[in-house]
Design an enzyme around this catalytic site. Sequence first.
Site, PDB file in Angstrom:
ATOM      1  N   GLU A  34       0.803  -1.223   0.000  1.00  0.00           N
ATOM      2  CA  GLU A  34       0.000   0.000   0.000  1.00  0.00           C
ATOM      3  C   GLU A  34       0.840   1.279   0.000  1.00  0.00           C
ATOM      4  OE1 GLU A  34      -4.047  -0.149   1.543  1.00  0.00           O
ATOM      5  OE2 GLU A  34      -3.204   0.915   3.261  1.00  0.00           O
TER       6      GLU A  34
ATOM      7  N   LYS B  64       0.271   5.005   1.184  1.00  0.00           N
ATOM      8  CA  LYS B  64      -0.584   5.967   1.895  1.00  0.00           C
ATOM      9  C   LYS B  64       0.269   6.935   2.694  1.00  0.00           C
ATOM     10  CE  LYS B  64      -1.810   2.981   5.851  1.00  0.00           C
ATOM     11  NZ  LYS B  64      -2.949   2.395   6.563  1.00  0.00           N
TER      12      LYS B  64
ATOM     13  N   LYS C 170      -7.996   2.189  -3.029  1.00  0.00           N
ATOM     14  CA  LYS C 170      -8.375   2.020  -1.625  1.00  0.00           C
ATOM     15  C   LYS C 170      -9.197   3.240  -1.240  1.00  0.00           C
ATOM     16  CE  LYS C 170      -7.704  -0.348   2.303  1.00  0.00           C
ATOM     17  NZ  LYS C 170      -6.412  -0.281   3.015  1.00  0.00           N
TER      18      LYS C 170
ATOM     19  N   GLU D  34     -14.165  -6.403   1.558  1.00  0.00           N
ATOM     20  CA  GLU D  34     -13.547  -6.418   2.883  1.00  0.00           C
ATOM     21  C   GLU D  34     -14.593  -6.722   3.943  1.00  0.00           C
ATOM     22  OE1 GLU D  34     -10.608  -3.347   3.973  1.00  0.00           O
ATOM     23  OE2 GLU D  34     -12.008  -2.831   5.581  1.00  0.00           O
TER      24      GLU D  34
ATOM     25  N   ASN E  67     -10.231  -7.936   7.239  1.00  0.00           N
ATOM     26  CA  ASN E  67      -9.490  -6.819   7.826  1.00  0.00           C
ATOM     27  C   ASN E  67      -9.248  -7.099   9.303  1.00  0.00           C
ATOM     28  OD1 ASN E  67      -8.318  -4.400   8.535  1.00  0.00           O
ATOM     29  ND2 ASN E  67      -9.775  -3.141   7.400  1.00  0.00           N
TER      30      ASN E  67
ATOM     31  N   GLU F 109      -5.735  -8.680   5.657  1.00  0.00           N
ATOM     32  CA  GLU F 109      -5.451  -7.248   5.563  1.00  0.00           C
ATOM     33  C   GLU F 109      -5.119  -6.646   6.928  1.00  0.00           C
ATOM     34  OE1 GLU F 109      -9.076  -6.572   2.325  1.00  0.00           O
ATOM     35  OE2 GLU F 109      -8.807  -5.181   3.984  1.00  0.00           O
ATOM     36  N   SER F 110      -4.109  -5.806   6.935  1.00  0.00           N
ATOM     37  CA  SER F 110      -3.773  -4.952   8.089  1.00  0.00           C
ATOM     38  C   SER F 110      -3.034  -5.707   9.203  1.00  0.00           C
ATOM     39  CB  SER F 110      -5.004  -4.281   8.689  1.00  0.00           C
ATOM     40  OG  SER F 110      -5.636  -3.451   7.754  1.00  0.00           O
TER      41      SER F 110
END
Length: 260
Positions: free
Chosen positions: A55, A57, A117, A166, A187, A217-218
């Site tokens: 990602e 960001k 995203k 998600e 997530n 995710e994450s």
Amino acid sequence: MTILDKIIERKRIEVEKAKALVPFEELLNYPYFNVACLSLRESILDPEKTGIIAEYKRASPSKGDINSTAKVEDVVKAYEEAGASAVSVLTDGEFFKGHLEDLSKARAVISIPILRKEFIVDKYQITEAKAYGADVILLIAACLKKEEVQEFAAYAHQIGLNVLLEVHNEQELLDNLFDDIDAIGVNNRNLKDFTVDIQHSYDLLDKIPSEYIKVSESGISDPKTIKALKKAGFQSFLIGENFMKTTDPGKAIKDFVKEI
């Protein structure tokens, strides 16, 4: 209000303003709108790649500024060179300091799928994603009614985009198993208070039907975590701020991949 509630409330206002500035029909004439999208499934399952969705960001509501200096073009190119299967680009401005133009800048320099995203609440944003060069959209079950998930996924497929759904819990998963979804991401971050727990992925893994690409995710910051998730059955791993929080995200992903 939770952080998610605030983001969604703001997003609906933003979308109406965007529609007034650039009508839907105008987006259809943007050059990237007529370019065929890359396949998320093919890229993730490519044995020459890592399965990582890396990602880009600049900031987040929970961490504030993460990296405001690294250029999107430099970062995504380095991600691709390190073996990323796809890149995720944050386009929310108010909470993540992203821009729609970041998608086009990324598209100009890489040849792996790009995920927009974003907190999608309107079909207009899906059209924007295609017009600015994205290959994949994110639909967040916590933000949408299941009828909206079904409608948005079908529209995305209609215009050639891939769809990543998600989810955060079993009910969100079971309510949204539609044919037009390509991948399901669990997530590990609670969007209400932004706490993280990798156990969410393991809890939902076996409940995701095999026809969907499975994404965790994450909260992934250790190569050992990816090894364990892959062994359990996940095919893809969205890594958010782990690379971006360093001074050199490109070097960070290369060092990370060496240990997988």
